[in-house]
Design an enzyme around this catalytic site. Structure first.
Site, short mmCIF file in Angstrom:
data_model
loop_
_atom_site.label_atom_id
_atom_site.label_comp_id
_atom_site.label_asym_id
_atom_site.label_seq_id
_atom_site.Cartn_x
_atom_site.Cartn_y
_atom_site.Cartn_z
N THR A 87 0.97 -0.85 -0.33
CA THR A 87 0.34 -0.24 0.16
C THR A 87 1.21 1.04 -0.34
O THR A 87 1.36 1.42 0.95
CB THR A 87 -0.99 0.29 1.42
OG1 THR A 87 -2.01 -0.95 1.52
CG2 THR A 87 -1.80 1.32 1.69
N LYS A 162 -7.41 1.55 -2.25
CA LYS A 162 -7.52 0.94 -1.66
C LYS A 162 -7.53 2.15 -0.57
O LYS A 162 -8.17 1.87 0.87
CB LYS A 162 -5.88 0.67 -1.27
CG LYS A 162 -5.51 -0.06 0.44
CD LYS A 162 -6.18 -0.55 0.49
CE LYS A 162 -5.72 -1.47 2.07
NZ LYS A 162 -4.42 -2.08 2.28
N LYS A 237 -0.36 5.73 8.14
CA LYS A 237 -0.15 5.38 7.04
C LYS A 237 -1.06 5.52 6.24
O LYS A 237 -1.23 6.46 5.67
CB LYS A 237 0.53 4.28 6.97
CG LYS A 237 1.17 3.90 5.63
CD LYS A 237 1.90 2.56 5.36
CE LYS A 237 2.29 2.29 3.82
NZ LYS A 237 2.01 1.09 3.97
#
Length: 290
Positions: A87, A162, A237
């Site tokens: 990611t 995502k 994050k």
């Protein structure tokens, strides 16, 4: 297939093991020296890359991805496919895809949802960006490592999906935890709260499938003293990536921004690092309005 797997951490190791279990010839490398069941251990990135039909990366961030890609892409054979399951920021995903394309390689950015349990059980969801041909090359492996793969569009589209998904997830978890903390102070039983909300307009994944209240709903990290299924620092994050992307395209995302601020405070100042992201519930329960 001959598969190289770079990054055998908590997610990468079980993913690589599932590919080996399915009969593929998997060679893995991790800078920390970690291994995976059934996977041949390489001594370098180059050894895990050269001659492979597919190379899969699972790395911590975009800067590391770009660095690894500089070693991986020149070593890959023409016509092979690079699948990045990290990611990372959309810009890094697109830069690596362009680099792979210039070298005559296929490339798919394919971040995952489902956590460590999904990686171990082969039930991940892959959000993929790239050409049709690259996605078609990757799809049989997605079917082994996961239960669903969605081709979201061109390079970077998987990362876009995502971070949008996880921006919703972070904000929704905060709202769910706030509501339980408020219910407690109003004297409403948590089970009654769940019974109402889980079957009415407050329905959400964070309530129904991953309830942050111990002993309520299906088993979740709340029932294991908030040991991570998805760590709060990983949510931090991802929320950071969402706001980086929002700034780049001038998108107004006030809820995403506020969720980022709250998770940063929780992780950096309130002992949330190493806890599941649903541990926001005891955080709110212990606080007053001030």
């Amino acid at each position: 297939m001959k598969i190289g797997f770079i990054g055998l951490g908590n997610m990468g190791a079980p993913m690589a093991a599932n590919l080996a279990k399915a009969g593929h010839d998997v060679t893995g490398f991790d800078v920390a020296g970690t291994t995976a069941e059934g996977v041949v251990t390489a001594e370098s990135v180059g050894e895990a890359t050269k001659g492979m039909d597919i190379v899969i990366t699972m790395l911590p961030n975009g800067d590391i991805l770009r660095t690894v890609a500089n070693d991986v892409i020149p070593a890959m054979k023409p016509g092979a496919t690079l699948i990045d399951c990290s990611t990372v920021d959309v810009e890094s995903a697109r830069a690596v895809a362009a680099q792979a394309d210039a070298a005559g390689l296929g490339c798919v950015d394919a971040p995952v949802s489902g956590g460590i349990g999904g990686a171990a059980g082969g039930t991940l969801t892959f959000m993929a960006g790239g050409t049709d041909a690259a996605f078609d090359a990757a799809k049989p492996l997605f079917d082994i490592m996961g239960q669903k793969a969605v081709h979201c569009g061109d390079a970077g589209a998987g990362q876009a999906a995502k971070i949008c998904n996880n921006m919703i997830l972070g904000a929704t978890m905060i709202a769910t935890c706030e509501a339980f903390a408020l219910a407690d102070k109003l004297g409403l039983d948590r089970q009654k709260m769940f019974d109402v909300v889980s079957t009415s307009s407050g329905y959400s994944w964070t309530m129904n499938a991953y309830c942050p209240a111990p002993g309520i709903g299906p088993h979740s990290p709340a029932d294991n003293d908030y040991q991570p299924g998805f760590a709060a620092e990983l949510m931090l994050k991802d929320l950071g990536l969402s706001q980086q992307a929002a700034e780049a395209v001038d998108a107004d995302t006030p809820m995403g921004q506020r969720a980022l601020e709250l998770y940063r405070q929780f992780v950096e100042d309130e002992g949330g690092k190493g806890k599941d992201f649903s541990a926001m519930l005891p955080r709110f329960s212990d606080r007053g309005r001030g």
